[in-house]
Design a protein around this motif. Sequence first.
Motif, short mmCIF file in Angstrom:
data_model
loop_
_atom_site.label_atom_id
_atom_site.label_comp_id
_atom_site.label_asym_id
_atom_site.label_seq_id
_atom_site.Cartn_x
_atom_site.Cartn_y
_atom_site.Cartn_z
N THR A 72 0.84 -1.19 0.00
CA THR A 72 0.00 0.00 0.00
C THR A 72 0.88 1.24 0.00
O THR A 72 1.81 1.35 0.81
N LEU A 73 0.60 2.16 -0.90
CA LEU A 73 1.35 3.41 -1.03
C LEU A 73 1.08 4.27 0.20
O LEU A 73 -0.08 4.55 0.53
N SER A 74 2.14 4.71 0.88
CA SER A 74 1.99 5.50 2.11
C SER A 74 1.34 6.86 1.81
O SER A 74 1.37 7.34 0.67
N LEU A 75 0.77 7.46 2.83
CA LEU A 75 0.12 8.77 2.68
C LEU A 75 1.12 9.81 2.19
O LEU A 75 0.81 10.60 1.28
N GLU A 76 2.31 9.83 2.76
CA GLU A 76 3.33 10.80 2.36
C GLU A 76 3.68 10.65 0.89
O GLU A 76 3.84 11.64 0.18
N ARG A 77 3.78 9.41 0.43
CA ARG A 77 4.12 9.19 -0.98
C ARG A 77 2.96 9.53 -1.90
O ARG A 77 3.16 10.00 -3.01
N ARG A 78 1.74 9.30 -1.44
CA ARG A 78 0.57 9.70 -2.24
C ARG A 78 0.59 11.22 -2.44
O ARG A 78 0.34 11.71 -3.56
N GLN A 79 0.87 11.94 -1.38
CA GLN A 79 0.90 13.40 -1.46
C GLN A 79 2.02 13.87 -2.40
O GLN A 79 1.81 14.77 -3.21
N LYS A 80 3.17 13.26 -2.30
CA LYS A 80 4.30 13.63 -3.18
C LYS A 80 4.00 13.26 -4.63
O LYS A 80 4.35 14.01 -5.55
N LEU A 81 3.33 12.15 -4.86
CA LEU A 81 2.92 11.75 -6.21
C LEU A 81 2.02 12.82 -6.82
O LEU A 81 2.23 13.23 -7.97
N VAL A 82 1.04 13.28 -6.07
CA VAL A 82 0.13 14.33 -6.54
C VAL A 82 0.90 15.60 -6.88
O VAL A 82 0.70 16.22 -7.92
N GLU A 83 1.81 15.97 -6.00
CA GLU A 83 2.62 17.18 -6.18
C GLU A 83 3.47 17.11 -7.45
O GLU A 83 3.49 18.04 -8.26
N LEU A 84 4.19 16.01 -7.62
CA LEU A 84 5.06 15.86 -8.78
C LEU A 84 4.27 15.76 -10.08
O LEU A 84 4.66 16.34 -11.10
N ALA A 85 3.17 15.03 -10.06
CA ALA A 85 2.34 14.93 -11.26
C ALA A 85 1.83 16.31 -11.68
O ALA A 85 1.80 16.64 -12.87
#
Length: 154
Positions: A72-85
């Motif tokens: 499961t993708l961690s919350l911090e990584r989900r947020q960073k994914l959104v930011e970078l995208a």
Amino acid sequence: MGKILINPGDRILVEAPTYLGAIQAWSAYGAEYVTVPMDENGMVVDALEEALRSGPKFIYVLPNFQNPTGVTLSLERRQKLVELADRYGVPIVEDDPYGQLRYEGENLSPVVVLDGQYRDSGGSCYAGNVIYLSTFSKILARASAWPGWWRRRK
């Protein structure tokens, strides 16, 4: 989805490994794949920025109980994914067939919800950069885990 979004030679950014069914479906349209490694917290977002420089058409991610790894993708990584995208202008395709199957641990917000929060869209997840995919079949199937038939001795 592939027929609508993918043209021959389009690059799709995927987790390594990723769901084989998606690869098989999109390969029919001539997709090429750019992979990002995973660890116990999901996609390694520190490696994501370099992959985004290759100009992918979209990012394909399974954030909950990823197939085939179960991570499961961690919350911090989900947020960073959104930011970078957002920074690179690359849409995210969030495939979440398993999100409702959590039996223990904390439920994490879907990437589509985090994207709405990032954009301050007033809670609407319809004004962002994420295409959200899910299914009822996984939820319904878990409720019907009975054998297909019964037989009793006479």
